[in-house]
Design an enzyme around this catalytic site. Structure first.
Site, mmCIF file in Angstrom:
data_model
loop_
_atom_site.group_PDB
_atom_site.id
_atom_site.type_symbol
_atom_site.label_atom_id
_atom_site.label_comp_id
_atom_site.label_asym_id
_atom_site.label_seq_id
_atom_site.Cartn_x
_atom_site.Cartn_y
_atom_site.Cartn_z
ATOM 1 N N SER A 46 11.378 -5.095 -20.214
ATOM 2 C CA SER A 46 10.541 -6.282 -20.352
ATOM 3 C C SER A 46 9.523 -6.019 -21.443
ATOM 4 O O SER A 46 9.192 -4.858 -21.728
ATOM 5 C CB SER A 46 9.810 -6.571 -19.035
ATOM 6 O OG SER A 46 8.795 -7.538 -19.193
ATOM 7 N N TYR B 171 3.498 -4.228 -12.231
ATOM 8 C CA TYR B 171 4.745 -4.535 -12.942
ATOM 9 C C TYR B 171 4.751 -3.880 -14.313
ATOM 10 O O TYR B 171 5.751 -3.299 -14.745
ATOM 11 C CB TYR B 171 4.885 -6.053 -13.071
ATOM 12 C CG TYR B 171 6.173 -6.503 -13.735
ATOM 13 C CD1 TYR B 171 7.406 -6.190 -13.189
ATOM 14 C CD2 TYR B 171 6.140 -7.270 -14.909
ATOM 15 C CE1 TYR B 171 8.589 -6.617 -13.786
ATOM 16 C CE2 TYR B 171 7.308 -7.702 -15.504
ATOM 17 C CZ TYR B 171 8.528 -7.370 -14.947
ATOM 18 O OH TYR B 171 9.692 -7.786 -15.546
#
Length: 265
Positions: free
Chosen positions: A150, A163
């Site tokens: 990501s 995250y």
């Protein structure tokens, strides 16, 4: 000729399911793994009905014993040419000061340790596939590890600490593995998506709060779709075997960075 085999984790929805459809259409035999057996079995049936080769295998990537058992079944039934480490996800958007450590632990185990488990378990098979392809001067995708990380693994943002930490870990795993495998016939490809609108990512992050989930994409005319990311994965995997796409960052045009997003009023 025997179709090359691609193992895809997190294949029950979103990017994983889209990647399975893309690689199956490209001629791969796809092995679909995820915890939700009904989802991957339905996808395998869909692909099989379309004349593709697909097998479903329910699997929790955080369970090392289960991962080892899965790898053992492949020793008996198929070589592995490509591994797509896609399983992952986000939980919560709390600041570091008040975040739930259990959320951080879950994100780390799924995104980082899940990738580690599958990669370690299948690396011997992937190396063997790469060696066979090198000897036969063919098989562009043979011996390929794909890690779907990501842009959160490249830059931080408020409310994303857990995250971001997990995706930074996954990014570093990819970089380190590539260094360690230099000189072997195995490629390590990292695809780092930005804003992708799927049916579950944001709703899972906000524990079913659909209003909060919708706010993530509010005003963004065209966030990426799961198929947009799957398209980049297919392209990277199918490059000639001497071509390694080290890191491919893909964002919607409306997103210049994690902080800079154009939203229409």
């Amino acid at each position: 000729m025997t179709a090359p085999t691609a193992v895809i984790t997190g294949a029950s929805s979103g990017i994983g399911a889209a990647t399975a459809r893309r690689l199956a259409a490209a001629g791969y035999r796809v092995i679909l793994t995820a915890r939700r057996a009904d989802r991957i079995e339905a996808l395998a049936a869909e692909l099989t009905a379309a004349g593709r080769q697909a097998v479903a295998y329910p699997l929790d990537v955080t369970d090392r014993a289960a991962v080892n058992a899965f790898a053992a079944t492949l020793d008996d039934h198929a070589s592995v040419d490509v591994l797509v480490n896609n399983a992952g996800g986000a939980l919560g958007a709390d600041p570091v000061a008040t975040a739930d450590p259990d959320d951080w632990r879950t994100m780390y185990e799924t995104n980082v340790l899940g990738t580690l488990h599958l990669t370690q378990a299948l690396l011997p098979a992937l190396t063997a596939a790469g060696q066979r392809a090198a000897a036969e001067s063919g098989g562009s995708g043979a011996g390929t590890v794909v890690i779907v990380s990501s842009t959160a693994g490249l830059a931080t943002y408020e409310g994303g600490g857990g995250y971001v930490a997990a995706k930074h870990g996954e990014h570093v795993l990819a970089e380190t593995l590539r260094l360690e495998l230099c000189g072997t016939p195995v490629r390590v490809i990292e695809v780092a998506p930005g804003m992708v609108k799927t049916e579950e990512f944001a709703s899972t992050r906000f524990r079913g709060d659909l209003e909060k989930a919708a706010a993530v994409y509010a005003g963004v005319a065209e966030p990426l779709t799961a198929d947009d990311v799957a398209d980049t994965i297919e392209w990277a995997v199918t490059r000639p075997s001497h071509v390694n796409i080290d890191l491919l960052v893909v964002r919607p045009r409306a997103q210049a960075s994690n902080h800079k997003v154009h939203r229409e009023s």
